[in-house]
Enzyme design. Structure first.
Site, short mmCIF file in Angstrom:
data_model
loop_
_atom_site.label_atom_id
_atom_site.label_comp_id
_atom_site.label_asym_id
_atom_site.label_seq_id
_atom_site.Cartn_x
_atom_site.Cartn_y
_atom_site.Cartn_z
N PHE A 149 0.81 -1.22 0.00
CA PHE A 149 0.00 0.00 0.00
C PHE A 149 0.84 1.26 0.00
O PHE A 149 0.37 2.32 -0.41
CB PHE A 149 -0.92 0.02 1.23
CG PHE A 149 -0.20 0.29 2.53
CD1 PHE A 149 0.05 1.59 2.96
CD2 PHE A 149 0.24 -0.75 3.33
CE1 PHE A 149 0.72 1.84 4.14
CE2 PHE A 149 0.91 -0.52 4.51
CZ PHE A 149 1.16 0.79 4.93
N LYS A 173 -1.27 -7.46 -8.78
CA LYS A 173 -2.20 -7.52 -7.66
C LYS A 173 -1.78 -6.43 -6.68
O LYS A 173 -0.93 -6.63 -5.83
CB LYS A 173 -2.13 -8.91 -6.99
CG LYS A 173 -3.43 -9.34 -6.27
CD LYS A 173 -3.89 -8.42 -5.16
CE LYS A 173 -3.00 -8.50 -3.94
NZ LYS A 173 -3.53 -7.59 -2.83
N GLU A 176 -5.22 -3.72 -1.76
CA GLU A 176 -6.63 -3.37 -1.79
C GLU A 176 -6.92 -2.11 -0.99
O GLU A 176 -8.05 -1.58 -1.04
CB GLU A 176 -7.50 -4.54 -1.28
CG GLU A 176 -7.28 -4.94 0.16
CD GLU A 176 -6.14 -5.93 0.35
OE1 GLU A 176 -6.14 -6.64 1.38
OE2 GLU A 176 -5.22 -5.98 -0.51
N ARG A 177 -5.92 -1.59 -0.26
CA ARG A 177 -6.14 -0.37 0.52
C ARG A 177 -6.13 0.89 -0.34
O ARG A 177 -6.81 1.87 -0.03
CB ARG A 177 -5.08 -0.25 1.61
CG ARG A 177 -5.09 -1.39 2.61
CD ARG A 177 -3.97 -1.22 3.61
NE ARG A 177 -3.84 -2.38 4.48
CZ ARG A 177 -2.89 -2.52 5.41
NH1 ARG A 177 -2.00 -1.55 5.59
NH2 ARG A 177 -2.84 -3.60 6.15
N SER A 226 5.83 -7.05 3.86
CA SER A 226 6.40 -7.41 5.15
C SER A 226 7.20 -8.71 5.05
O SER A 226 6.98 -9.53 4.16
CB SER A 226 5.30 -7.57 6.19
OG SER A 226 4.52 -8.73 5.91
N CYS A 281 9.66 1.51 3.37
CA CYS A 281 10.59 0.45 3.76
C CYS A 281 12.02 0.97 3.89
O CYS A 281 12.88 0.30 4.45
CB CYS A 281 10.55 -0.70 2.76
SG CYS A 281 11.20 -0.30 1.13
N GLU A 382 9.16 -3.76 13.17
CA GLU A 382 9.06 -2.73 12.13
C GLU A 382 7.78 -1.94 12.38
O GLU A 382 6.68 -2.46 12.21
CB GLU A 382 9.04 -3.36 10.74
CG GLU A 382 9.02 -2.33 9.62
CD GLU A 382 8.94 -2.95 8.24
OE1 GLU A 382 9.30 -2.26 7.26
OE2 GLU A 382 8.50 -4.12 8.13
#
Length: 500
Positions: A149, A173, A176-177, A226, A281, A382
């Site tokens: 996201f 893909k 979805e957020r 993640s 990240c 994290e």
């Protein structure tokens, strides 16, 4: 309520699933759309469209491919604001940051425009009498990208431009957020002349991910997210015989030496820790410093952190927006609480921030936590939020040991005026990307991006030369064209062939 659809075989489609997910505006805390969530039939449809398009696209000339890529580059460049608006409204980052994200993604598109040069093979004449040897690279087939996201435009653009330029077809893909940017990108590809089915967008959750990982027609999977999910994707896709690059999480340190310019270092620490609300990240989440300057550095960082302007990403005065969801906000607040309970000192507290006019938004203010130790949750996990932890240690060698003991190896930085210390640091840390007086050392597109240890699963970093290698496989051809008059008299040898 607006419904965000898939993009399959060159057109928007709702698919066959009746499942939906809410898409929120993080600044207001209100739902602004819903996104369709794919089932296995939708996965099959997207992969089938990509598989059917592969035969023609893989055989398209390099000239034809680059023509489409150049057109796509111009269209994205002309629609930066449109993409940035979609990113800000669904992710929450400020518009200037969203525009910067699109520009960094465009750098990979520009790199991919040089694909005729990047795919040049090798040729060796007369390796043996009358024998020539040459190599070239071919595309893999249908490639899938599963993206996070926090960069809904840039991270996908780390993947699909190189994959498509190499002759593959692609199924994206996205998260979805914040799914809308991917649909804008799909429309721009179509306008650029990319054949239907070469680029597809499939929205969904774990069902869609597992469908792609298990689909026999998917040849390669790229992932950014993640570490637990990266491990899962790498293992699951590898079991299916797919090529995988899975980039995981990070805990990025910035070491500030006593000889550093503290104004410069503190200013850049604040930008690196709180830009995009820390949802990067490559964000600096831990500052490592030493006794003699520690108090002064914390004071300067804290002063600058308190001055950060937090508000809606649409507000031109904002320097930092909200985090992406209410769940993300609550998790970040919980980790700040745990740091305080475990003995750290909260120097700047962002837990009670309220933005006038956006009281229901998902805001966490810049937070500085001093006297953090490596056994605290706020250090070990994290956070992915606007939290900067300060760890105090003895010297540069102790800082190197601290960084190397961490499970992650994505990015790190050092602030110093000593070339010797900088060289010792960059040679000593076991981290993939290093900055010297540069807090966020994201390489340019013609280099490859990726970390070490639990920040990367698979052999290939993303984009750049390693991206070309990932999305292609090599063929080596040994050829002989004997003279017709001699062909019948030159018998084959039963011993192993050698060069003569």
């Amino acid at each position: 309520m607006r419904t965000i659809q898939h993009w399959i075989a060159g057109a928007a489609t709702a698919g066959s699933s009746d499942r939906r997910a809410a898409v929120w505006n993080p600044a207001t805390g209100e739902q602004q759309a819903e996104v369709v969530l794919a089932n296995r039939a939708d996965v099959d449809a997207a992969v089938a469209a990509a598989r059917d398009a592969f035969e023609d696209w893989s055989q398209a000339s390099l000239s034809a491919r680059t023509k489409v890529l150049f057109a796509f580059r111009e269209l994205v460049n002309n629609n930066v604001d449109r993409l940035a608006d979609a990113i800000t409204d669904e992710h929450g980052k400020v518009l200037s940051d969203a525009r910067g994200e699109v520009q960094r993604g465009l750098e990979v598109v520009e790199f991919a425009c040089g694909i005729p040069q990047l795919l040049k093979g090798d040729f060796s004449a007369q390796v043996s009498t009358g024998v020539d040897l040459y190599s070239f690279r071919e595309p893999l087939g249908v490639c899938a990208g599963i993206t996070p996201f926090n960069f809904p435009a840039m991270v996908p653009m780390w993947m699909f431009p190189v994959a498509i330029a190499c002759g593959n077809t692609f199924v994206l893909k996205p998260s979805e957020r914040d799914p809308s940017a991917s649909l804008v990108i799909a429309e721009l590809w179509a306008e650029a002349g990319l054949p239907a089915g070469v680029f597809n967008v499939l929205h969904g959750d774990k069902d869609a991910v597992d469908g792609l990982l298990e689909h026999p027609d998917v040849a390669a999977v790229s992932f950014v997210g993640s570490t637990p999910i990266a491990k899962y994707i790498h293992g699951r896709a590898s079991e299916q015989g797919k090529r995988v690059q899975a980039l995981g999480g990070a805990k990025n340190h910035a070491v500030v030496l006593p000889d550093a310019d503290l104004d410069y270092a503190s200013e850049h620490l604040v930008a690196a820790a709180f830009g995009s609300a820390g949802e990067r990240c490559m964000a600096i989440s831990t500052a490592v410093t030493f006794g003699g300057i520690a108090d002064e550095l914390v004071d300067r960082v804290s002063e600058k952190a308190r001055a950060v302007k937090v508000g809606s990403g649409r507000d031109a005065a904002s320097e930092m927006g909200p985090v992406v969801t209410a769940q993300a906000r609550d998790r970040i607040l919980g980790l700040i609480d745990s740091g305080e309970k475990q003995g750290a000192r909260i120097s700047v507290d962002g837990r009670d921030l309220s933005v006038p006019g956006h009281e229901r938004g998902f805001f966490v203010g810049p937070t500085v936590i001093d006297e953090v130790t490596t056994d605290m949750d706020v250090y070990r996990e994290e956070i992915f939020g606007p939290v900067l932890s300060v760890v105090r240690t003895d010297n540069v060698d102790a800082a190197i040991d601290l960084i190397n003991a961490n499970q992650y190896g994505n990015g790190t930085a050092i602030f110093t005026s000593s070339g010797e210390a900088a060289r010792r640091f960059q040679r000593g840390v076991r981290v993939g990307m290093i900055g010297v007086n540069v807090p966020v050392p994201v390489p340019m597109a013609y280099y490859s991006f990726g970390g070490w240890k639990d920040s990367l699963f698979g052999e290939h970093h993303i984009h750049g030369p390693e991206g070309v290698s990932f999305y292609t496989r090599a063929k080596v051809v040994t050829s002989r064209w004997p003279h017709l008059d001699h062909a019948a008299t030159q018998g084959a040898q039963f011993s192993f062939p050698t060069a003569q």
